[in-house]
Design a protein around this motif. Structure first.
Motif, PDB file in Angstrom:
ATOM      1  N   UNK A   1       1.274  31.149  -0.942  1.00 19.04           N
ATOM      2  CA  UNK A   1       2.189  30.161  -1.523  1.00 19.04           C
ATOM      3  C   UNK A   1       2.358  28.971  -0.571  1.00 19.04           C
ATOM      4  N   UNK A   2       2.519  29.300   0.695  1.00 16.22           N
ATOM      5  CA  UNK A   2       2.674  28.240   1.695  1.00 16.22           C
ATOM      6  C   UNK A   2       1.462  27.318   1.711  1.00 16.22           C
ATOM      7  N   UNK A   3       0.331  27.970   1.631  1.00 17.54           N
ATOM      8  CA  UNK A   3      -0.910  27.187   1.620  1.00 17.54           C
ATOM      9  C   UNK A   3      -0.924  26.243   0.425  1.00 17.54           C
ATOM     10  N   UNK A   4      -0.586  26.789  -0.706  1.00 15.76           N
ATOM     11  CA  UNK A   4      -0.573  25.967  -1.907  1.00 15.76           C
ATOM     12  C   UNK A   4       0.412  24.813  -1.750  1.00 15.76           C
ATOM     13  N   UNK A   5       1.542  25.154  -1.184  1.00 14.26           N
ATOM     14  CA  UNK A   5       2.561  24.108  -1.030  1.00 14.26           C
ATOM     15  C   UNK A   5       2.069  23.002  -0.102  1.00 14.26           C
ATOM     16  N   UNK A   6       1.447  23.436   1.002  1.00 12.66           N
ATOM     17  CA  UNK A   6       0.946  22.446   1.955  1.00 12.66           C
ATOM     18  C   UNK A   6      -0.179  21.612   1.354  1.00 12.66           C
ATOM     19  N   UNK A   7      -1.045  22.269   0.621  1.00 12.15           N
ATOM     20  CA  UNK A   7      -2.128  21.530  -0.025  1.00 12.15           C
ATOM     21  C   UNK A   7      -1.557  20.516  -1.018  1.00 12.15           C
ATOM     22  N   UNK A   8      -0.569  20.978  -1.735  1.00 12.39           N
ATOM     23  CA  UNK A   8       0.045  20.075  -2.707  1.00 12.39           C
ATOM     24  C   UNK A   8       0.681  18.877  -1.997  1.00 12.39           C
ATOM     25  N   UNK A   9       1.356  19.174  -0.889  1.00 12.31           N
ATOM     26  CA  UNK A   9       1.994  18.101  -0.126  1.00 12.31           C
ATOM     27  C   UNK A   9       0.939  17.130   0.420  1.00 12.31           C
ATOM     28  N   UNK A  10      -0.167  17.740   0.862  1.00 15.79           N
ATOM     29  CA  UNK A  10      -1.261  16.917   1.390  1.00 15.79           C
ATOM     30  C   UNK A  10      -1.772  15.970   0.317  1.00 15.79           C
ATOM     31  N   UNK A  11      -1.994  16.558  -0.843  1.00 19.55           N
ATOM     32  CA  UNK A  11      -2.490  15.729  -1.926  1.00 19.55           C
ATOM     33  C   UNK A  11      -1.480  14.630  -2.249  1.00 19.55           C
ATOM     34  N   UNK A  12      -0.223  14.987  -2.247  1.00 19.39           N
ATOM     35  CA  UNK A  12       0.818  14.013  -2.575  1.00 19.39           C
ATOM     36  C   UNK A  12       0.848  12.890  -1.528  1.00 19.39           C
ATOM     37  N   UNK A  13       0.733  13.305  -0.260  1.00 20.46           N
ATOM     38  CA  UNK A  13       0.724  12.319   0.810  1.00 20.46           C
ATOM     39  C   UNK A  13      -0.493  11.403   0.713  1.00 20.46           C
ATOM     40  N   UNK A  14      -1.591  11.994   0.391  1.00 19.09           N
ATOM     41  CA  UNK A  14      -2.808  11.182   0.257  1.00 19.09           C
ATOM     42  C   UNK A  14      -2.635  10.159  -0.857  1.00 19.09           C
ATOM     43  N   UNK A  15      -2.046  10.615  -1.904  1.00 23.83           N
ATOM     44  CA  UNK A  15      -1.834   9.716  -3.031  1.00 23.83           C
ATOM     45  C   UNK A  15      -0.913   8.554  -2.639  1.00 23.83           C
ATOM     46  N   UNK A  16       0.166   8.933  -1.990  1.00 20.71           N
ATOM     47  CA  UNK A  16       1.122   7.897  -1.583  1.00 20.71           C
ATOM     48  C   UNK A  16       0.483   6.951  -0.565  1.00 20.71           C
ATOM     49  N   UNK A  17      -0.324   7.492   0.322  1.00 23.67           N
ATOM     50  CA  UNK A  17      -0.989   6.675   1.309  1.00 23.67           C
ATOM     51  C   UNK A  17      -1.924   5.671   0.642  1.00 23.67           C
ATOM     52  N   UNK A  18      -2.656   6.194  -0.314  1.00 19.98           N
ATOM     53  CA  UNK A  18      -3.579   5.348  -1.039  1.00 19.98           C
ATOM     54  C   UNK A  18      -2.816   4.229  -1.735  1.00 19.98           C
ATOM     55  N   UNK A  19      -1.702   4.589  -2.298  1.00 24.71           N
ATOM     56  CA  UNK A  19      -0.896   3.602  -3.013  1.00 24.71           C
ATOM     57  C   UNK A  19      -0.372   2.535  -2.049  1.00 24.71           C
ATOM     58  N   UNK A  20       0.103   2.976  -0.927  1.00 21.36           N
ATOM     59  CA  UNK A  20       0.615   2.044   0.067  1.00 21.36           C
ATOM     60  C   UNK A  20      -0.494   1.118   0.562  1.00 21.36           C
ATOM     61  N   UNK A  21      -1.660   1.682   0.742  1.00 17.52           N
ATOM     62  CA  UNK A  21      -2.790   0.857   1.180  1.00 17.52           C
ATOM     63  C   UNK A  21      -3.096  -0.216   0.137  1.00 17.52           C
ATOM     64  N   UNK A  22      -3.034   0.193  -1.089  1.00 17.99           N
ATOM     65  CA  UNK A  22      -3.301  -0.770  -2.144  1.00 17.99           C
ATOM     66  C   UNK A  22      -2.246  -1.893  -2.129  1.00 17.99           C
ATOM     67  N   UNK A  23      -1.030  -1.456  -1.941  1.00 21.67           N
ATOM     68  CA  UNK A  23       0.055  -2.443  -1.904  1.00 21.67           C
ATOM     69  C   UNK A  23      -0.125  -3.411  -0.715  1.00 21.67           C
ATOM     70  N   UNK A  24      -0.484  -2.800   0.396  1.00 20.90           N
ATOM     71  CA  UNK A  24      -0.687  -3.620   1.584  1.00 20.90           C
ATOM     72  C   UNK A  24      -1.834  -4.618   1.378  1.00 20.90           C
ATOM     73  N   UNK A  25      -2.873  -4.111   0.788  1.00 24.74           N
ATOM     74  CA  UNK A  25      -4.036  -4.957   0.546  1.00 24.74           C
ATOM     75  C   UNK A  25      -3.670  -6.116  -0.395  1.00 24.74           C
TER      76      UNK A  25
END
Length: 611
Positions: free
Chosen positions: A536-560
């Motif tokens: 479960x922890x693994x799943x949670x961390x993976x999910x968080x990772x994916x979420x962070x990646x998404x947000x990062x990508x979004x922020x990069x787009x905004x910055x760009x």
DNA sequence: GCGATTTGTCATGAT
DNA sequence: CTATCATGACAAATC
């Protein structure tokens, strides 16, 4: 009741005669291996005397029997309606005499078969191993000596008028003993066990001390008897030999039963007391059932039998009947078996022509009530050779198992006992053989026939077999101090001590194994739960990772987008816009923003810094 | 009848 | 050193 009184009187007379015989020289020495030859001679002399005595006894008994008739149903003797019919049988009276002597031996109170079994159980474990071979030898050497005590019928030898006509036929036809050499060998091995020897020695001493046996000096006397008894099972045939009367009465069955040489000899040879004892016991074991059952299951067989034989059987049964009626059959079963139940087996055996007849009765005696013992016996043999009960059950089981329990079983069932009981001994034996590692053919043979019954706790059976005076629970669960205290309060022989230790060890180990398995299961469950949580922890961390990646990508787009917006607003001196491909915006450490050409970017930045 | 599981026992090492 | 505990391995019993 009147008949009983008369019988008692008669028994007294017989008893007196019997004691005389004992005084005459029925000594343990008879059993002593070294004394065999001497005894042999003595026995011959004794035989002559015995025959004389037997004649007297016969006459007396005849007189009694003439007046008495056995009631098959009740097993009691009642005044004969038809005295003439039974007159022919002198043998039955002999049995009566045996019984009488038997009872007398025990003491005032007739010693009943049950009592003897118990005594056997107690003494047998103690009995010296040496005695066994001796008894065998003696029996071989002195066949007739036993006659004194034993009913003439039992005696194979006396050609006298004593032996009834029917007897000889069965005896002669007896085929070779069914006991396979393997069985004998197995038995000998058991007997030869050092533990057994210790047990036997120990108990011998005990029995000698405790025993108020009429014979003062002969510990052997009892031993041989017991031994003989114990051996009986092996030599089912022996029983038949011992009690030729019954055998004779039962045509085929008897013939089928072939007494092993040793056993036959033993019976005959055993000293008076012993011989009587053993013979009586044997007879009792086997006969009683016959007499009792005569009407029931065996009727079919009896029906086939000639009227004379039936009468004979009845008469013969008389003694047995008395024994049973007098003696509480229940006591007989060391375990729980009822005399009646036992009887059926024995009867079945007798009535049925199978060689086991003799064996089956013995079994029933023990096995029914105490099949539990059988296991214990089995194991006891391993651990404690001494226990008589175990010996009994084993012996019987051993003897019987190989061939056919089926027929006897069916018979027994007719009597009312479940077949399973009969089978149990076999099963136990199987266990024993396996446990002991004595994988003799007889033992291992019947693996197919496995237990149908619920197995009783082995250790409890063992404890019963060795007559350990405390409960298994106490043995196992008492604290060390209490346990030692308890042990100190009871005087136990080596076999008992060993068994108690084993019981405690096994009991504790059993609990430990249960706890261990429980812990193991708990560990497994715990690890499984932990595994799940980690997943479960693994799943949670993976999910968080994916979420962070998404947000990062979004922020990069905004910055760009913001960068491009800012860049688009820049103009050079001529008012032209800068190309994003040629210039880039960079922020210095002090916060000022520079427009840097991409190619010269590094240089410009250096220059800026330099300046 | 066969395979899986449970249970008892033994051997061994640790406490 | 002995008793006890823990545990793997095995066999029998049971499902």
């Amino acid at each position: 009741m009147m008949t009983e009184v008369a019988m008692m009187q008669d028994m007294d007379l017989i008893d007196i005669l019997w004691k005389q015989d004992i005084d005459l020289g029925a000594c343990r020495e008879v059993f002593d291996y070294n004394h065999r030859q001497k005894e042999h001679e003595l026995q011959r002399q004794r035989e002559l005397e015995e025959e004389k005595r037997l004649h007297l006894l016969r006459e007396q008994e005849k007189a009694l029997l003439a007046q008495l008739q056995l009631d098959e149903e009740t097993g009691e003797y009642i005044p004969r309606a038809q005295p003439g019919a039974q007159l022919q049988l002198p043998i039955p009276p002999l049995e009566v005499t045996q019984n009488v002597s038997f009872t007398d031996e025990s003491s005032d109170q007739a010693m009943f078969f049950d009592d003897y079994l118990e005594l056997l159980a107690e003494t047998f474990p103690v009995a010296e191993v040496e005695n066994i071979p001796v008894s065998l030898d003696t029996t071989l050497a002195v066949p007739s000596s036993s006659n004194i005590l034993m009913s003439p019928e039992q005696m194979p030898l006396p050609p006298d008028s004593l032996t009834p006509g029917p007897l000889p036929p069965p005896l002669t036809p007896l085929p070779a003993p069914r006991m396979s050499p393997d069985l004998e060998q197995a038995w000998m091995e058991l007997l030869s066990l050092p533990e057994l020897q210790q047990c036997l020695n120990m108990q011998m001493e005990d029995t000698l001390e405790t025993n108020s046996y009429p014979l003062p000096n002969n510990p052997e006397v009892q031993n041989p008897n017991f031994y003989a008894m114990a051996n009986i099972p092996e030599g089912e045939i022996n029983s038949s030999v011992v009690c030729p009367e019954f055998i004779g009465t039962f045509d085929g069955s008897v013939s089928s039963m072939s007494p092993p040489n040793n056993f036959v000899q033993m019976d005959s040879e055993t000293p008076q007391l012993n011989s009587n004892f053993s013979s009586e016991n044997i007879c009792d074991i086997f006969y009683p059932p016959v007499s009792l059952e005569g009407s029931s299951s065996q009727q079919g067989l009896e029906g086939n039998q000639s009227p004379t034989t039936s009468e004979i059987s009845n008469k013969s049964s008389f003694t047995h009947m008395e024994l049973y009626s007098l003696s509480p059959g229940e006591s007989f079963d060391s375990g729980n078996s009822n005399p009646g139940s036992e009887m059926p087996d024995s009867d079945s055996g007798l009535s049925s022509n199978t060689s086991r007849n003799s064996s089956s009765p013995t079994k029933s005696a023990y096995g029914d009530g105490s099949f539990g013992y059988s296991d214990s016996d089995m194991e006891e043999l391993d651990h404690n050779p001494g226990s008589a009960e175990s010996d009994y059950s084993e012996m019987f089981s051993l003897n019987f198992q190989p061939d056919d329990l089926d027929t006897p079983l069916s018979i027994s069932t007719s009597v009312g006992q479940p077949q399973q009981q009969n089978k149990e001994p076999k099963q136990y034996q199987m266990e024993l053989a396996e446990e002991n590692g004595h994988s003799n053919a007889p033992f291992t043979k019947d693996k197919n026939k496995k237990r149908f019954y619920v197995r009783l706790p082995r250790d409890e059976q063992r404890a019963k077999a060795l007559k350990i005076p405390m409960s298994v629970d106490m043995i196992i669960n008492l604290p060390v101090d209490d346990f030692n205290e308890m042990m100190s309060k009871h005087q136990l022989n080596d076999a008992q001590l060993a068994l108690v230790r084993d019981i405690r060890r096994r009991g504790k180990n059993k609990v430990a194994a249960q706890n261990c398995r429980k812990r193991k299961m708990e560990n497994i469950l715990g690890l499984e739960g932990e595994l799940d949580s980690l997943k479960d922890e693994k799943e949670r961390l993976l999910s968080e990772k994916r979420q962070n990646a998404t947000s990062l990508k979004e922020m990069k787009q905004q910055l760009n987008s913001l960068y491009l917006e800012v860049f688009s607003m820049l103009r050079d001196e001529q008012g032209n816009s800068y190309s994003p491909s040629e210039y880039s915006l960079q922020q210095s450490t002090n916060g000022s923003i520079f427009l840097v050409p991409r190619i010269k970017k590094t240089l410009k930045s250096k220059d800026n810094h330099l300046h």
